[in-house]
Design an enzyme around this catalytic site. Structure first.
Site, PDB file in Angstrom:
ATOM      1  CD  GLU A 243      -2.800   1.231   2.436  1.00  0.00           C
ATOM      2  OE1 GLU A 243      -2.982   0.166   3.065  1.00  0.00           O
ATOM      3  OE2 GLU A 243      -3.458   2.264   2.638  1.00  0.00           O
ATOM      4  NE  ARG A 244       2.543   2.027   5.683  1.00  0.00           N
ATOM      5  CZ  ARG A 244       2.577   1.348   6.813  1.00  0.00           C
ATOM      6  NH1 ARG A 244       3.580   0.539   7.069  1.00  0.00           N
ATOM      7  NH2 ARG A 244       1.614   1.487   7.710  1.00  0.00           N
ATOM      8  NE  ARG A 269       0.979  35.487 -16.339  1.00  0.00           N
ATOM      9  CZ  ARG A 269      -0.125  36.203 -16.469  1.00  0.00           C
ATOM     10  NH1 ARG A 269      -0.955  35.969 -17.472  1.00  0.00           N
ATOM     11  NH2 ARG A 269      -0.420  37.135 -15.591  1.00  0.00           N
ATOM     12  N   GLY A 340       1.587  31.697 -10.263  1.00  0.00           N
ATOM     13  CA  GLY A 340       0.957  32.932  -9.797  1.00  0.00           C
ATOM     14  C   GLY A 340      -0.488  32.680  -9.403  1.00  0.00           C
ATOM     15  N   GLY A 341      -1.342  33.688  -9.587  1.00  0.00           N
ATOM     16  CA  GLY A 341      -2.752  33.583  -9.188  1.00  0.00           C
ATOM     17  C   GLY A 341      -3.493  32.461  -9.893  1.00  0.00           C
TER      18      GLY A 341
END
Ligand SMILES: Cc1cc2nc3c(=O)[nH]c(=O)nc-3n(C[C@H](O)[C@H](O)[C@H](O)COP(=O)(O)OP(=O)(O)OC[C@H]3O[C@@H](n4cnc5c(N)ncnc54)[C@H](O)[C@@H]3O)c2cc1C
Length: 378
Positions: A243-244, A269, A340-341
């Protein structure tokens, strides 16, 4: 870059088919599934038909007898695409092995073909409102009454809980015996007294149906006990390394995808007349992330190679889980920053991946518990 040598051309062909499947059947709908809080039940049947569920199970139960790397391929592709609502790995790589390794032949023949086809969705219910890290504190009880066990108790935070048709329930058969009084049961979801509570509203992984489960005088045939009574804790310890490892594999793929999205975004950008990717800070951050992901990739691939040989030990699996998920969260946070935003806007995959990643340090054993396991072995 260090080339990956673990996967054969057959694995890569399978990867192509998994990716194509997910792009067609999951990617266009995942946003809607996030809003409704669970994935389309039909996806399980489609995935079963496509051979994506429990491919490791032996042919006598309807599986492909495939090696663990086929499971790894599914985990990697689901994570790369940010499809965190899809609980296939929990079903295939966490639940199915308990039935395969500890179930009677009758249970295996009854349930495993249905897991492979997606006819039954599964979950594993360990955590309770009062017991998470400290699983020995489980209060759910199972009392033998004639030919049946009577289960009482409640569970929480159960992945696939809402859609599950079959649940492995961790319960105490001998509350005075501590860890040695813990047992595992297979419980069908339509058994009287078994109720699903509300789907829990989460910060991330919103398409994943994480639920509460309640058991009130739920009677299951005594044959639904997995393995021997009192051995549940030992079975959990045996199965938890896989699982790990699955969590570590997903963490690395998610971090790799995030780095790629961020490379694409920062090259596109512009600020102050140049691409964000051309600022030295961005270049250094990208270089650091690429390096650490590469280091993590080599380590996790080596863990997979060991696991294929049955040699991945408990502390090394704990290292992989803790280190890979810490890395994932660090990378995701840096990548959000470089967006960024826009990195905070849900419509951007990076924002979703950032929110989805946080829980990786908490479930499958918290990273603090992983460090305890590692420290104990030093
Ligand atoms: C989205 C999601 C899905 C999940 N899916 C499942 C599932 O399918 N099945 C299931 O059974 N459970 C599931 N869980 C539960 C998860 O495994 C537990 O939340 C986790 O093990 C931690 O338990 P807890 O929440 O009770 O925290 P606690 O055990 O109360 O821990 C709180 C804090 O204390 C720390 N702490 C506890 N003990 C120690 C210690 N000895 N030393 C140092 N620090 C310690 C922890 O690391 C943590 O930081 C899920 C959880 C989430 C959020």
């Amino acid at each position: 870059m260090i080339p990956r040598t673990l996967f054969s051309s057959e694995h890569e062909l399978f990867r192509e088919s998994v990716r194509t499947f997910l792009e067609k059947h999951a990617v266009p709908f995942h946003g809607q599934w996030e809003k409704q809080g669970y994935i389309d039940r039909n996806l399980w049947n489609q995935a079963g038909e496509a051979g994506m569920l429990c491919s490791h199970l032996p042919e006598e139960y309807g599986g492909l007898g495939a090696d663990f790397l086929y499971s790894a391929v599914v985990i990697e592709e689901v994570s790369r695409l940010g499809l965190t609502g899809i609980g296939f790995s929990l079903h295939s790589d966490i639940v199915a092995p308990y039935i395969l390794h500890y179930g009677s032949e009758a249970l295996k023949h009854k349930y495993l073909p249905q897991l492979i086809s997606g006819e039954r969705v599964t979950a594993i219910a360990m955590t309770e409102p009062g017991a998470g890290s400290d699983l020995q504190g489980v209060k759910t009880s199972a009392v033998l009454d004639g030919d049946e066990y009577v289960i009482n108790g409640s569970k929480t935070f159960i992945t696939n809980g809402y859609l599950a048709d079959l649940v492995i329930v961790v319960a105490k058969t001998d509350p005075k015996a501590g860890a040695k009084g813990t047992s595992l049961f297979l419980v069908e979801a339509d058994t009287p007294g078994f109720d699903k509570g509300k789907r829990l509203e989460k910060v991330g992984m919103k398409a994943q149906d994480t639920s509460e489960l309640f058991f009130q005088d739920v009677r299951v045939p005594k044959e639904n006990l997995l393995g021997q009574a009192g051995m549940g804790f030992a079975y959990l310890m045996q199965e938890l390394p896989q699982e790990r490892l699955t969590v570590a594999i997903g963490a690395l793929s998610s971090a790799e995808a995030a780095l790629q999205w961020t490379l694409d975004y920062t090259r596109e950008r512009k600020a102050f007349g140049k691409a964000i990717a051309d600022f030295q800070n961005t270049r250094f951050k990208l270089a650091e992330m690429a390096t650490e992901i590469q280091i993590g990739r080599v380590f996790v691939d080596q863990c997979m190679a060991l696991h294929l040989e049955g040699k991945l030990d408990v502390p090394t699996a704990a290292m992989a889980k803790y280190w890979a998920t810490d890395l994932q969260c660090k990378v995701l946070d840096e990548c959000v920053q470089l967006h960024g935003g826009y990195g905070f806007m849900w419509e951007y995959p990076i924002a979703r991946a950032w929110a989805d990643a946080r829980v990786q340090r908490i479930y499958a054993g918290t990273n603090e518990i992983m460090k305890e396991i590692i420290a104990r072995a030093l």
